[in-house]
Scaffold this active site. Structure first.
Site, mmCIF file in Angstrom:
data_model
loop_
_atom_site.group_PDB
_atom_site.id
_atom_site.type_symbol
_atom_site.label_atom_id
_atom_site.label_comp_id
_atom_site.label_asym_id
_atom_site.label_seq_id
_atom_site.Cartn_x
_atom_site.Cartn_y
_atom_site.Cartn_z
ATOM 1 N N ARG A 76 11.106 -1.603 11.057
ATOM 2 C CA ARG A 76 9.998 -1.227 11.929
ATOM 3 C C ARG A 76 9.830 -2.240 13.063
ATOM 4 O O ARG A 76 9.946 -3.430 12.850
ATOM 5 C CB ARG A 76 8.697 -1.168 11.103
ATOM 6 N N ARG A 123 -10.136 1.063 8.274
ATOM 7 C CA ARG A 123 -9.676 -0.301 8.487
ATOM 8 C C ARG A 123 -10.647 -1.161 9.268
ATOM 9 O O ARG A 123 -10.365 -2.314 9.542
ATOM 10 C CB ARG A 123 -8.396 -0.261 9.286
ATOM 11 N N ARG A 133 11.666 -5.446 4.795
ATOM 12 C CA ARG A 133 11.419 -4.007 4.621
ATOM 13 C C ARG A 133 12.396 -3.164 5.451
ATOM 14 O O ARG A 133 12.690 -3.482 6.602
ATOM 15 C CB ARG A 133 9.992 -3.675 5.051
ATOM 16 N N LYS A 184 0.835 -1.212 0.000
ATOM 17 C CA LYS A 184 0.000 0.000 0.000
ATOM 18 C C LYS A 184 0.868 1.260 0.000
ATOM 19 O O LYS A 184 0.667 2.158 -0.804
ATOM 20 C CB LYS A 184 -0.931 0.028 1.231
ATOM 21 N N ARG A 242 -1.122 -8.825 13.070
ATOM 22 C CA ARG A 242 -1.638 -7.833 12.107
ATOM 23 C C ARG A 242 -2.440 -8.528 11.008
ATOM 24 O O ARG A 242 -3.460 -8.005 10.541
ATOM 25 C CB ARG A 242 -0.474 -7.028 11.511
HETATM 26 P P1 AP5 Z 1 4.767 -1.597 1.866
HETATM 27 O O1 AP5 Z 1 4.463 -0.730 0.678
HETATM 28 O O2 AP5 Z 1 5.510 -1.002 3.007
HETATM 29 O O3 AP5 Z 1 3.462 -2.354 2.332
HETATM 30 P P2 AP5 Z 1 2.184 -1.818 3.140
HETATM 31 O O4 AP5 Z 1 0.996 -2.494 2.558
HETATM 32 O O5 AP5 Z 1 2.193 -0.318 3.172
HETATM 33 O O6 AP5 Z 1 2.530 -2.453 4.531
HETATM 34 P P3 AP5 Z 1 2.410 -1.891 5.998
HETATM 35 O O7 AP5 Z 1 3.114 -2.896 6.870
HETATM 36 O O8 AP5 Z 1 2.886 -0.479 6.100
HETATM 37 O O9 AP5 Z 1 0.907 -1.960 6.226
HETATM 38 P P4 AP5 Z 1 0.193 -2.046 7.538
HETATM 39 O O10 AP5 Z 1 -1.174 -1.850 7.044
HETATM 40 O O11 AP5 Z 1 0.399 -3.222 8.391
HETATM 41 O O12 AP5 Z 1 0.908 -0.887 8.390
HETATM 42 P P5 AP5 Z 1 0.524 0.599 8.701
HETATM 43 O O13 AP5 Z 1 1.745 1.396 8.761
HETATM 44 O O14 AP5 Z 1 -0.579 1.072 7.814
HETATM 45 O O15 AP5 Z 1 5.591 -2.864 1.307
HETATM 46 C C1 AP5 Z 1 6.157 -3.814 2.224
HETATM 47 C C2 AP5 Z 1 7.565 -4.191 1.730
HETATM 48 O O16 AP5 Z 1 7.470 -4.918 0.499
HETATM 49 C C3 AP5 Z 1 8.480 -2.999 1.446
HETATM 50 O O17 AP5 Z 1 9.777 -3.318 1.853
HETATM 51 C C4 AP5 Z 1 8.414 -2.818 -0.081
HETATM 52 O O18 AP5 Z 1 9.601 -2.281 -0.611
HETATM 53 C C5 AP5 Z 1 8.163 -4.245 -0.557
HETATM 54 N N1 AP5 Z 1 7.282 -4.314 -1.724
HETATM 55 C C6 AP5 Z 1 6.179 -3.583 -1.951
HETATM 56 N N2 AP5 Z 1 5.587 -3.943 -3.098
HETATM 57 C C7 AP5 Z 1 6.337 -4.963 -3.600
HETATM 58 C C8 AP5 Z 1 6.252 -5.777 -4.775
HETATM 59 N N3 AP5 Z 1 5.249 -5.611 -5.667
HETATM 60 N N4 AP5 Z 1 7.196 -6.745 -4.955
HETATM 61 C C9 AP5 Z 1 8.204 -6.910 -4.052
HETATM 62 N N5 AP5 Z 1 8.342 -6.153 -2.930
HETATM 63 C C10 AP5 Z 1 7.426 -5.203 -2.706
HETATM 64 O O19 AP5 Z 1 -0.104 0.444 10.146
HETATM 65 C C11 AP5 Z 1 0.720 0.093 11.266
HETATM 66 C C12 AP5 Z 1 -0.101 0.043 12.529
HETATM 67 O O20 AP5 Z 1 -0.700 1.336 12.775
HETATM 68 C C13 AP5 Z 1 -1.299 -0.922 12.520
HETATM 69 O O21 AP5 Z 1 -0.903 -2.237 12.849
HETATM 70 C C14 AP5 Z 1 -2.195 -0.278 13.590
HETATM 71 O O22 AP5 Z 1 -1.732 -0.552 14.882
HETATM 72 C C15 AP5 Z 1 -2.018 1.192 13.319
HETATM 73 N N6 AP5 Z 1 -2.993 1.693 12.318
HETATM 74 C C16 AP5 Z 1 -2.727 2.100 11.058
HETATM 75 N N7 AP5 Z 1 -3.860 2.482 10.428
HETATM 76 C C17 AP5 Z 1 -4.861 2.316 11.325
HETATM 77 C C18 AP5 Z 1 -6.263 2.516 11.278
HETATM 78 N N8 AP5 Z 1 -6.874 2.969 10.170
HETATM 79 N N9 AP5 Z 1 -6.983 2.226 12.384
HETATM 80 C C19 AP5 Z 1 -6.397 1.779 13.510
HETATM 81 N N10 AP5 Z 1 -5.064 1.545 13.619
HETATM 82 C C20 AP5 Z 1 -4.307 1.812 12.548
#
Ligand code: AP5
Length: 221
Positions: free
Chosen positions: A167, A95, A134, A20, A178
């Protein structure tokens, strides 16, 4: 949607590690609108020690969703009254169903609409490879992967030269939590957007460039 849409409003959904943040960054550059990441904003609030950050910290550490009012305040402000007032690419919000309802109400009150909700689909074993490899720039937040998107110089950001870090919530046991939260709480949101006819499902298991091209062709940008 087309290139002539001057205020594009996109939401990216998908399990942790689906890409994402990576695709949101590319879409934001392409469309010239801000990338608004819920996770990144919450982590920033934690680092700054704000009240919202203090509330969010234990939930993030355990891989659980932070309380609805904390994230809704942060994201509504950014999407409709701050940087996103003229379009955005949002990643990681809404979410769960409560957040979906809150967002719907704000959209109605503001007379705004979302153009597309893009759902990135990736098998679980690929997610684990992506998250464990990552790395993130501590200065500008740019995202890397040790194998799939390595920096030109080891541990150094290509854009700003900052150091890269892993992270806290990318530890295997937190990744599993997660994924469980995603299945139980976030999948119902996807169904809601399917009912609204806004959902665009993308096979995101290919390369970063292939996924981006697929998104572009499916939403016509
Ligand atoms: P990346 O692009 O970083 O993936 P992502 O989907 O953004 O993953 P996240 O781990 O950031 O998502 P998440 O939803 O768990 O975390 P968030 O920060 O939102 O890609 C991952 C890796 O793969 C990278 O190294 C990239 O280079 C690689 N990659 C990408 N695409 C690729 C491809 N096509 N091929 C190969 N490699 C690839 O949330 C964290 C925490 O915050 C949550 O757990 C929760 O506690 C809180 N939180 C966030 N949003 C909310 C909400 N709306 N409500 C409540 N709590 C929330």
């Amino acid at each position: 949607m087309s290139d002539t849409n001057s205020n594009p409003r996109l939401i990216l959904l998908g399990p942790p590690g689906a890409g994402k943040g990576t695709q949101a960054e590319k879409l934001s550059e392409h469309l010239d609108v801000p990338h608004l990441s819920a996770g990144e904003r919450l982590r920033r609030a934690v680092d700054e020690g704000t009240e919202a950050g203090q509330r969010a910290e234990p939930y993030i550490e355990q891989g659980k969703l932070v309380p609805v009012e904390v994230v809704v305040d942060i994201m509504s402000e950014a999407m409709f009254f701050g940087e996103g007032a003229e379009g955005f690419v949002v990643d990681g919000f809404p979410r769960n169903i409560d957040q979906y309802r809150e967002l719907r109400e704000t959209l109605e009150n503001e007379g705004e609409e979302i153009d597309n909700v893009i759902s990135l689909e990736v098998p679980e074993e690929e997610i684990i490879r992506r998250l464990t490899g990552r790395r993130i720039c501590e200065e500008c937040g740019r995202n890397y992967h040790v194998d799939f998107r390595p920096p030109e110089e080891d541990n150094k950001c290509d854009v700003c030269g900052g150091s890269l870090y892993q992270r806290e919530d990318d530890r295997p046991e937190t990744i599993q939590e997660r994924l469980d939260v995603y299945r139980e709480e976030s999948l119902p949101v996807k169904s809601k957007y399917r009912e609204e006819d806004l959902l665009v499902e993308i096979d995101a298991s290919g390369s970063i460039e292939d996924v981006f091209e697929d998104i572009r062709s499916r939403i016509d940008i």
